[in-house]
Scaffold this motif. Structure first.
Motif, mmCIF file in Angstrom:
data_model
loop_
_atom_site.group_PDB
_atom_site.id
_atom_site.type_symbol
_atom_site.label_atom_id
_atom_site.label_comp_id
_atom_site.label_asym_id
_atom_site.label_seq_id
_atom_site.Cartn_x
_atom_site.Cartn_y
_atom_site.Cartn_z
ATOM 1 N N VAL A 10 42.817 66.535 68.274
ATOM 2 C CA VAL A 10 42.341 65.153 68.319
ATOM 3 C C VAL A 10 41.034 65.066 67.526
ATOM 4 C CG1 VAL A 10 41.479 63.317 69.835
ATOM 5 C CG2 VAL A 10 43.365 64.799 70.595
ATOM 6 N N VAL A 11 40.929 64.092 66.637
ATOM 7 C CA VAL A 11 39.706 63.903 65.856
ATOM 8 C C VAL A 11 38.998 62.642 66.341
ATOM 9 C CG1 VAL A 11 38.751 63.482 63.556
ATOM 10 C CG2 VAL A 11 40.671 65.055 63.840
ATOM 11 N N VAL A 12 37.719 62.792 66.667
ATOM 12 C CA VAL A 12 36.897 61.657 67.079
ATOM 13 C C VAL A 12 35.740 61.594 66.101
ATOM 14 C CG1 VAL A 12 35.419 60.738 68.920
ATOM 15 C CG2 VAL A 12 37.523 61.965 69.518
ATOM 16 N N ILE A 41 41.973 66.734 56.671
ATOM 17 C CA ILE A 41 42.212 68.168 56.868
ATOM 18 C C ILE A 41 42.800 68.415 58.260
ATOM 19 C CG2 ILE A 41 41.050 70.413 57.151
ATOM 20 C CD1 ILE A 41 39.029 69.354 54.969
ATOM 21 N N MET A 42 42.288 67.708 59.251
ATOM 22 C CA MET A 42 42.708 67.919 60.642
ATOM 23 C C MET A 42 44.016 67.215 60.985
ATOM 24 S SD MET A 42 40.284 69.823 61.697
ATOM 25 C CE MET A 42 40.580 69.965 63.460
ATOM 26 N N PHE A 78 38.094 67.760 67.772
ATOM 27 C CA PHE A 78 37.087 67.923 66.721
ATOM 28 C C PHE A 78 36.284 66.630 66.758
ATOM 29 C CE2 PHE A 78 35.835 67.585 62.194
ATOM 30 C CZ PHE A 78 35.389 68.874 61.923
ATOM 31 N N TRP A 79 35.048 66.692 67.265
ATOM 32 C CA TRP A 79 34.285 65.488 67.597
ATOM 33 C C TRP A 79 33.046 65.380 66.710
ATOM 34 C CZ3 TRP A 79 35.001 62.756 72.616
ATOM 35 C CH2 TRP A 79 34.124 61.677 72.762
ATOM 36 N N MET A 80 33.021 64.343 65.871
ATOM 37 C CA MET A 80 31.859 64.092 65.015
ATOM 38 C C MET A 80 30.977 63.060 65.717
ATOM 39 S SD MET A 80 33.741 64.102 61.269
ATOM 40 C CE MET A 80 35.439 63.675 61.713
#
Length: 142
Positions: A121-123, A114-115, A100-102
């Motif tokens: 993987v959160v970026v 939330i993730m 999930f890439w911001m």
């Protein structure tokens, strides 16, 4: 939360399908540059936009839930206040993406929370185009 270049490079090598949320093909906009770059790099790019039928000559979908393919990476070009909803939408998918890439300038503590235990993987606050060009430039998928 910060990912090493090694981790990001390994992640990007596994990614084939990228859903771009907030996709627009307006020349001069970052999302347009990044979207075209990802297509040229050989990724399967899926534009997600509530009002557009197509972006970059590709069929666009109003929501992530309506995308008929498995998604490896969700790339967000949305203001931070919308990211938590997209995080929930991502977790509701039948198959969870790897990442999930911001994009650059987008930071959402709530979306991260939330993730958190999802295994995704959160970026945040990084440009997928810049990181791909830097870490996996010759790694074409097509």
């Amino acid at each position: 939360m910060l990912h090493s270049d090694t981790e990001l490079a390994a992640l990007l090598r596994q990614v084939k399908t990228i859903a771009v949320i907030g996709a627009k093909d307006k020349p001069g906009q970052p999302v347009d540059r990044v979207g075209r770059y990802l297509i040229d790099a050989g990724f399967t790019v899926i534009p997600v936009h509530p009002k557009r039928a197509s972006v970059w000559g590709l069929p666009a979908y109003p929501t992530l839930a309506e995308v008929p393919l498995g998604i490896d990476l969700v790339n967000l070009f949305r203001a931070p206040e919308f990211c938590p909803d997209h995080a929930r939408e991502t977790l509701a998918l039948p198959a969870r993406p790897r990442c999930f890439w911001m994009q650059s300038g987008i930071v959402s503590q709530e979306a991260r929370n939330i993730m958190q235990s999802s295994g995704v993987v959160v970026v945040e606050d990084r440009c997928l185009m810049v990181d791909h060009a830097r870490l996996a430039p010759g790694d074409h998928h097509g």
